[in-house]
Design an enzyme around this catalytic site. Structure first.
Site, PDB file in Angstrom:
ATOM      1  N   SER A  39       5.372   3.089  10.410  1.00 27.14           N
ATOM      2  CA  SER A  39       6.148   1.975  10.903  1.00 27.14           C
ATOM      3  C   SER A  39       6.290   2.027  12.429  1.00 27.14           C
ATOM      4  CB  SER A  39       7.513   1.956  10.199  1.00 27.14           C
ATOM      5  OG  SER A  39       8.157   0.724  10.337  1.00 27.14           O
ATOM      6  N   ASP A 160       5.184  -1.533   4.530  1.00 29.65           N
ATOM      7  CA  ASP A 160       5.677  -0.481   5.434  1.00 29.65           C
ATOM      8  C   ASP A 160       5.484   0.931   4.874  1.00 29.65           C
ATOM      9  OD1 ASP A 160       7.700   1.294   6.781  1.00 29.65           O
ATOM     10  OD2 ASP A 160       8.177  -0.574   7.818  1.00 29.65           O
TER      11      ASP A 160
END
Length: 284
Positions: A39, A160
């Site tokens: 991320s 993610d």
């Protein structure tokens, strides 16, 4: 140094703490042979590896007041709270160009984690495996469910990487590193709480992705287990951990540039204050 890896947690806009630490590393000429990030951690790592000083600051703090960076209007019109086209297309290609040549020519390895929505497993891509597609991988690694669309790559659906592997220490171990410099984006003592609210709707929305639903339900257990692992490694001497003393009120979706700047400076100050301690750890 050859057996010391850099491990970067995500955390949305709290990642400006990481950006501050990496900026100090750049200024002091400190590099690691391998970096693992998910991320925001992976996004920060990309500018670190391309050796672009102040770029992470420019593309985060510098856009805090941008009307389209975080927009509820866009959420209702496009299904994404962050303007992913701005962040992963316009910014790196036009407004703050990303140095692809220096990035790909770097001897440093970068492993970016994404979550496979079908299986719930974390998939890691090393930068040299995805030449030409690193921005797509970074985009996937930063796409949170509910507020960003799924990213399809190589026949798989991704979101993610921090969902399934929020602190990617085990990937660093897997690559053969004996020691690890870990940057967290939560204060010491933080524990993730179980998320129950909205899970019924989440399960329905992602009913075609059972692995994603399962890993989101267990995410608090995964995260807290990884925190315990990091703390054990820190006590044993195989991990050197940076964590913010004070988040300055910064939240994952923070839009206050002054708060973000304070947390960025906090990261730089931490890296500077602990630089000699860090060198002893690396050289031991």
């Amino acid at each position: 140094m050859n057996q010391t890896g850099l491990v970067l947690e995500g955390g949305g806009l709290r990642g400006v703490y990481t950006a501050g630490i990496l900026e100090y590393f750049l200024k002091s000429g400190l590099s690691f042979p391998s970096v693992v990030g998910v991320s925001a951690g992976a996004c920060n790592a990309s500018s670190y590896i391309s050796r672009q000083e102040k770029r992470n600051y420019a593309v985060t703090v510098g856009y805090a007041g941008h009307p389209d960076y975080i927009s509820f209007k866009r959420f209702f019109s496009h299904g994404e709270l962050f303007n992913m086209d701005l962040i992963f297309d316009k910014i790196p290609h036009q407004e703050h160009p990303f140095d692809y040549d220096r990035f790909y020519n770097s001897d440093q390895l970068l492993y970016t984690g994404v979550t496979d929505c079908v299986t719930g497993e974390t998939v890691y891509y090393e930068k040299n495996e995805v030449k030409g597609d690193i921005i797509t991988i970074l985009r996937a690694s930063s796409s949170l469910p509910m507020i960003a669309p799924i990213v399809r790559y190589d026949g798989r659906d991704y979101l993610d990487g921090g969902i399934s592997d929020p602190i990617p220490i085990n990937q660093s171990i897997k690559t053969g590193n004996q020691k690890h410099v870990i940057v967290l984006t939560q204060e010491k003592g933080y524990q993730k709480q179980q998320t129950k609210r909205g899970m019924l709707y989440f399960s329905r929305k992602y009913r075609d992705y059972p692995g994603l639903v399962d890993v989101v339900k267990r995410r608090y257990q995964i995260y807290n287990g990884l925190l315990r692992q990091v703390e054990r490694m820190e006590e044993e001497g195989s991990a050197f951990v940076f964590r913010p003393d004070n988040l300055q009120g910064v939240k994952r979706l923070e839009k206050d540039a002054a708060k973000l700047d304070e947390l960025y400076q906090h990261g730089m100050e931490h890296a500077k204050a602990r630089s000699e301690e860090l060198q002893r750890f690396i050289n031991s």
